[in-house]
Design a protein around this motif. Structure first.
Motif, PDB file in Angstrom:
ATOM      1  N   ALA A  61      44.807  54.964  34.089  1.00  0.00           N
ATOM      2  CA  ALA A  61      43.398  54.654  33.849  1.00  0.00           C
ATOM      3  C   ALA A  61      42.497  55.371  34.852  1.00  0.00           C
ATOM      4  O   ALA A  61      41.441  55.902  34.485  1.00  0.00           O
ATOM      5  CB  ALA A  61      43.171  53.146  33.918  1.00  0.00           C
ATOM      6  N   PHE A  62      42.918  55.413  36.116  1.00  0.00           N
ATOM      7  CA  PHE A  62      42.136  56.094  37.151  1.00  0.00           C
ATOM      8  C   PHE A  62      41.967  57.572  36.822  1.00  0.00           C
ATOM      9  O   PHE A  62      40.858  58.101  36.850  1.00  0.00           O
ATOM     10  CB  PHE A  62      42.808  55.938  38.520  1.00  0.00           C
ATOM     11  N   TYR A  63      43.055  58.267  36.516  1.00  0.00           N
ATOM     12  CA  TYR A  63      42.959  59.705  36.245  1.00  0.00           C
ATOM     13  C   TYR A  63      42.235  59.996  34.936  1.00  0.00           C
ATOM     14  O   TYR A  63      41.506  60.989  34.841  1.00  0.00           O
ATOM     15  CB  TYR A  63      44.338  60.365  36.307  1.00  0.00           C
ATOM     16  N   GLN A  64      42.398  59.149  33.930  1.00  0.00           N
ATOM     17  CA  GLN A  64      41.645  59.355  32.684  1.00  0.00           C
ATOM     18  C   GLN A  64      40.149  59.312  32.963  1.00  0.00           C
ATOM     19  O   GLN A  64      39.400  60.163  32.485  1.00  0.00           O
ATOM     20  CB  GLN A  64      42.007  58.290  31.650  1.00  0.00           C
ATOM     21  N   ALA A  65      39.714  58.349  33.740  1.00  0.00           N
ATOM     22  CA  ALA A  65      38.286  58.190  34.012  1.00  0.00           C
ATOM     23  C   ALA A  65      37.761  59.240  34.988  1.00  0.00           C
ATOM     24  O   ALA A  65      36.717  59.858  34.743  1.00  0.00           O
ATOM     25  CB  ALA A  65      38.017  56.788  34.566  1.00  0.00           C
ATOM     26  N   SER A  66      38.461  59.462  36.081  1.00  0.00           N
ATOM     27  CA  SER A  66      37.914  60.327  37.123  1.00  0.00           C
ATOM     28  C   SER A  66      37.988  61.814  36.781  1.00  0.00           C
ATOM     29  O   SER A  66      37.175  62.601  37.274  1.00  0.00           O
ATOM     30  CB  SER A  66      38.586  60.061  38.470  1.00  0.00           C
ATOM     31  N   LEU A  67      38.917  62.225  35.936  1.00  0.00           N
ATOM     32  CA  LEU A  67      39.014  63.636  35.569  1.00  0.00           C
ATOM     33  C   LEU A  67      38.233  63.986  34.300  1.00  0.00           C
ATOM     34  O   LEU A  67      38.088  65.157  33.970  1.00  0.00           O
ATOM     35  CB  LEU A  67      40.478  64.060  35.423  1.00  0.00           C
ATOM     36  N   ALA A  68      37.703  62.989  33.616  1.00  0.00           N
ATOM     37  CA  ALA A  68      36.928  63.237  32.393  1.00  0.00           C
ATOM     38  C   ALA A  68      35.738  64.174  32.625  1.00  0.00           C
ATOM     39  O   ALA A  68      35.490  65.059  31.799  1.00  0.00           O
ATOM     40  CB  ALA A  68      36.469  61.922  31.767  1.00  0.00           C
ATOM     41  N   PRO A  69      34.990  64.056  33.743  1.00  0.00           N
ATOM     42  CA  PRO A  69      33.881  64.992  33.947  1.00  0.00           C
ATOM     43  C   PRO A  69      34.318  66.454  34.040  1.00  0.00           C
ATOM     44  O   PRO A  69      33.514  67.350  33.822  1.00  0.00           O
ATOM     45  CB  PRO A  69      33.256  64.530  35.277  1.00  0.00           C
ATOM     46  N   LEU A  70      35.582  66.703  34.346  1.00  0.00           N
ATOM     47  CA  LEU A  70      36.089  68.071  34.430  1.00  0.00           C
ATOM     48  C   LEU A  70      36.608  68.562  33.084  1.00  0.00           C
ATOM     49  O   LEU A  70      37.080  69.686  32.962  1.00  0.00           O
ATOM     50  CB  LEU A  70      37.228  68.156  35.449  1.00  0.00           C
ATOM     51  N   GLY A  71      36.564  67.695  32.066  1.00  0.00           N
ATOM     52  CA  GLY A  71      37.060  68.067  30.751  1.00  0.00           C
ATOM     53  C   GLY A  71      38.538  67.774  30.564  1.00  0.00           C
ATOM     54  O   GLY A  71      39.116  68.118  29.539  1.00  0.00           O
TER      55      GLY A  71
END
Length: 129
Positions: free
Chosen positions: A17-27
């Motif tokens: 969940a953390f990586y899905q949310a935090s990396l979303a701005p990078l595409g």
């Protein structure tokens, strides 16, 4: 040349969940999942893989590239929203220029749920935007 990176995480669901949310701005998005491992990337290719496990020491440092400073800021906000901690109590991981590296090194650094340092960096001068 780096193809992908893998991390062992204590709590698979929390880290996913953390990586899905935090990396979303990078595409980046969740592109593959099999059992207790997940791959995040874009274009269907995982570049970061996480796997549930018991040992996360020593902690790692991962740095992702950003095309602009707004993306660095968006990463930091999304990571904080997803439960990231700053690298120290003084907030030194907040988006900003890191002149010790070079004059245009603009980054943000957080600690993921397992204490791994996750950084997003833009090397483009501010006046280029």
């Amino acid at each position: 040349m780096l193809d992908h990176l893998g991390l062992i995480v204590h709590d698979y669901d929390r880290s996913k969940a953390f990586y899905q949310a935090s990396l979303a701005p990078l595409g980046y998005e969740l592109v593959t999942e099999m059992g207790d491992w997940a791959g995040f990337g874009w274009g269907g290719k995982p570049q970061l893989r996480i796997k549930g496990g018991s040992s996360t020491t020593p902690a790692l440092h991962i740095a992702f590239s950003a095309e602009d400073r707004d993306t660095v800021r968006a990463f930091y906000a999304a990571a904080q929203e997803a439960g990231a901690k700053d690298v120290d109590a003084g907030g030194s991981g907040a988006p900003g220029v890191r002149p010790e590296y070079h004059d245009h090194y603009f980054s943000a650094v957080v600690l993921d749920p397992d204490g791994h340092r996750v950084e997003v960096v833009c090397h483009i001068p501010a006046d280029a935007f």
